[in-house]
Design a protein around this motif. Structure first.
Motif, short mmCIF file in Angstrom:
data_model
loop_
_atom_site.label_atom_id
_atom_site.label_comp_id
_atom_site.label_asym_id
_atom_site.label_seq_id
_atom_site.Cartn_x
_atom_site.Cartn_y
_atom_site.Cartn_z
N ARG A 84 0.84 -1.19 0.00
CA ARG A 84 0.00 0.00 0.00
C ARG A 84 0.88 1.24 0.00
N PHE A 85 0.36 2.30 -0.59
CA PHE A 85 1.13 3.53 -0.72
C PHE A 85 1.05 4.33 0.58
N LEU A 86 2.19 4.46 1.23
CA LEU A 86 2.28 5.29 2.42
C LEU A 86 2.39 6.75 2.07
N ALA A 87 3.13 7.06 1.03
CA ALA A 87 3.38 8.45 0.66
C ALA A 87 3.64 8.53 -0.82
N ILE A 88 3.13 9.58 -1.46
CA ILE A 88 3.37 9.76 -2.89
C ILE A 88 3.71 11.22 -3.17
N ASP A 89 4.57 11.41 -4.15
CA ASP A 89 4.88 12.74 -4.67
C ASP A 89 4.74 12.64 -6.19
N VAL A 90 3.90 13.46 -6.77
CA VAL A 90 3.56 13.34 -8.19
C VAL A 90 3.82 14.66 -8.90
N GLY A 91 4.33 14.58 -10.12
CA GLY A 91 4.39 15.76 -10.96
C GLY A 91 5.77 16.26 -11.30
N SER A 92 6.82 15.64 -10.76
CA SER A 92 8.16 16.10 -11.09
C SER A 92 8.49 15.77 -12.55
N TYR A 93 9.36 16.59 -13.13
CA TYR A 93 9.73 16.39 -14.54
C TYR A 93 10.47 15.06 -14.72
N GLY A 94 10.19 14.41 -15.84
CA GLY A 94 10.83 13.14 -16.13
C GLY A 94 12.34 13.24 -16.27
N GLY A 95 12.84 14.43 -16.59
CA GLY A 95 14.28 14.60 -16.75
C GLY A 95 15.04 14.66 -15.45
N ASN A 96 14.35 14.75 -14.30
CA ASN A 96 15.01 14.82 -13.00
C ASN A 96 15.34 13.43 -12.48
N SER A 97 16.36 13.34 -11.64
CA SER A 97 16.75 12.06 -11.05
C SER A 97 15.86 11.75 -9.85
N ASP A 98 15.75 10.45 -9.50
CA ASP A 98 14.96 10.06 -8.34
C ASP A 98 15.49 10.70 -7.07
N GLY A 99 16.82 10.73 -6.93
CA GLY A 99 17.42 11.32 -5.74
C GLY A 99 17.12 12.80 -5.62
N GLY A 100 17.18 13.52 -6.74
CA GLY A 100 16.88 14.94 -6.72
C GLY A 100 15.42 15.20 -6.42
N ILE A 101 14.53 14.37 -6.97
CA ILE A 101 13.09 14.52 -6.71
C ILE A 101 12.81 14.28 -5.23
N PHE A 102 13.45 13.26 -4.66
CA PHE A 102 13.25 12.98 -3.24
C PHE A 102 13.71 14.14 -2.37
N ALA A 103 14.85 14.73 -2.70
CA ALA A 103 15.38 15.85 -1.90
C ALA A 103 14.44 17.04 -1.93
N ASP A 104 13.75 17.26 -3.06
CA ASP A 104 12.86 18.41 -3.20
C ASP A 104 11.42 18.12 -2.76
N SER A 105 11.13 16.85 -2.45
CA SER A 105 9.77 16.48 -2.08
C SER A 105 9.47 16.84 -0.63
N ALA A 106 8.18 16.89 -0.30
CA ALA A 106 7.79 17.16 1.09
C ALA A 106 8.25 16.04 2.00
N LEU A 107 8.26 14.80 1.51
CA LEU A 107 8.75 13.69 2.32
C LEU A 107 10.22 13.89 2.66
N GLY A 108 11.03 14.22 1.65
CA GLY A 108 12.45 14.45 1.90
C GLY A 108 12.69 15.61 2.86
N ARG A 109 11.91 16.68 2.70
CA ARG A 109 12.09 17.85 3.56
C ARG A 109 11.71 17.56 5.01
N THR A 110 10.57 16.87 5.19
CA THR A 110 10.12 16.60 6.55
C THR A 110 11.01 15.58 7.25
#
Length: 364
Positions: free
Chosen positions: A161-187
């Motif tokens: 089951r999905f505990l947390a989702i972040d949707v809408g980042s550009y496909g050209g970004n890396s997973d690590g970069g998306i995580f760092a900029d996500s609310a999950l990464g920030r919190t």
């Protein structure tokens, strides 16, 4: 005879049973019902939900669905947008609660019971969702696979089951970069996500207390709360065992994406919609996936998904991304502690040595 008179056909058509459809309709009906006026006759809520689920479950084009339901193409698009919005709004509080300490503890217990990985609060991974190239966006959505996409970043529990989702980042970004900029990464970076305090590993007080952790692959950076495998080809046996145990827990996120794709075949082809609508479609399918798992398991799901759109936004200016990607000494120490635990009498499992010595890296 209506479609609902054929339960098996209904399940194949909408990817859910008649009872599940009716329960979902009861929740959404007051919010998707339209008033009849002198200028138009409304499309009843059951048909509106059927149109939306037909699109999500089959991936048929708006043109095909419009022909099947005798609607205009723009009307189908409007119904899909409005219904997905209401799925997100009305099911959010039940199936997308903000994680609490009790929710994390439940997840930790299930990961240890099912996948032999203690102190784990979730498996993290990203999925590229194909879309038609948006106009005037250049290469923003162009990814390394040579397609245009937006990214679904998901934290998954031990029961898919999905505990947390972040949707809408550009496909050209890396997973690590998306995580760092996500609310999950920030919190997680700020330590404000209700994660339980560090505890000792089961039956191993000599190793000291360790953080509760997320497991991920090499695309993500090492953090005190995020474990990734050891790199290299000629690793010592204890490091290979750690990688084996981590991969066994981490693959849950990939399995969850596979379940999502098979259940909602809108993912099987590029979405011919604008990025904003694609974001809503992805969120709605993740919520529905949790809803369906809850219905199958027959219990209230407390650990489903976390809405990033409403989390941590007030603190954006307070967050500063750490410079560089080098793992901290604390993060390396925590990974080494798990490595030692997995080869100790308290933490080892009987099959791990045979698997590693036979060259296996992941248990299916």
């Amino acid at each position: 005879m209506e479609l609902r008179d054929y339960p098996d056909r209904f399940k194949i058509y909408f990817r859910m049973s008649v009872a599940q459809f009716d329960a979902l309709l009861a929740i959404l009906k007051p919010h998707i019902k339209k008033k009849t006026t002198n200028f138009r006759e409304t499309f009843d809520p059951e048909q509106r939900l059927a149109v939306c689920l037909r699109y999500l479950s089959t991936g048929d084009s708006f043109t095909t669905i419009a022909s099947s339901f005798r609607l205009g193409i723009s009307t189908v698009g409007m119904i899909v947008r409005e219904t997905c919005d209401q799925i997100c709004l009305q099911l959010k509080d039940t199936y997308m609660p903000t994680p609490t300490e009790d929710i994390w503890k439940h997840t930790v217990r299930r990961f240890n019971e099912r996948w032999n990985f203690p102190k784990c609060i979730g498996a993290l991974d990203g999925k590229h969702v194909k879309i038609e190239a948006p106009a005037n966006t250049g290469s923003l959505f162009f990814n390394y696979k040579g397609t245009f996409s937006i990214v679904l970043l998901a934290l998954v529990d031990a029961d898919y089951r999905f505990l947390a989702i972040d949707v809408g980042s550009y496909g050209g970004n890396s997973d690590g970069g998306i995580f760092a900029d996500s609310a999950l990464g920030r919190t997680l970076h700020r330590g404000t996500l209700n994660v339980p305090a560090p505890l000792e590993l089961p039956s191993a007080p000599e190793l000291g207390k360790v953080n509760h952790v997320i497991v991920a692959d090499e695309a993500f950076p090492m953090k005190p709360y995020l474990l990734r495998p050891y790199g290299g080809k000629r690793l010592q046996e204890d490091k290979r065992i750690f990688n084996l145990r981590l991969s066994r827990a981490r693959r849950i996120s990939e399995n969850a994406f596979g379940i999502l794709t098979q259940r909602f075949r809108v993912y099987k082809r590029p979405m011919e919609v604008n990025p904003d609508l694609a974001d809503n479609i992805i969120k709605a399918t993740c919520i529905l996936s949790n809803y369906l798992r809850h219905e199958v398991m027959g219990q209230v799901s407390q650990v489903d998904s976390f809405d990033f759109d409403n989390a941590g936004n007030a603190c954006l200016e307070e967050f500063q991304r750490p410079r560089g990607n080098r793992a901290s000494e604390e993060a390396l120490h925590i990974r080494d502690t798990f490595r030692k635990y997995f080869v100790s009498a308290a933490g080892e499992v009987p099959w791990q040595y045979d698997r590693v010595r036979c060259g296996h890296t992941v248990i299916v």
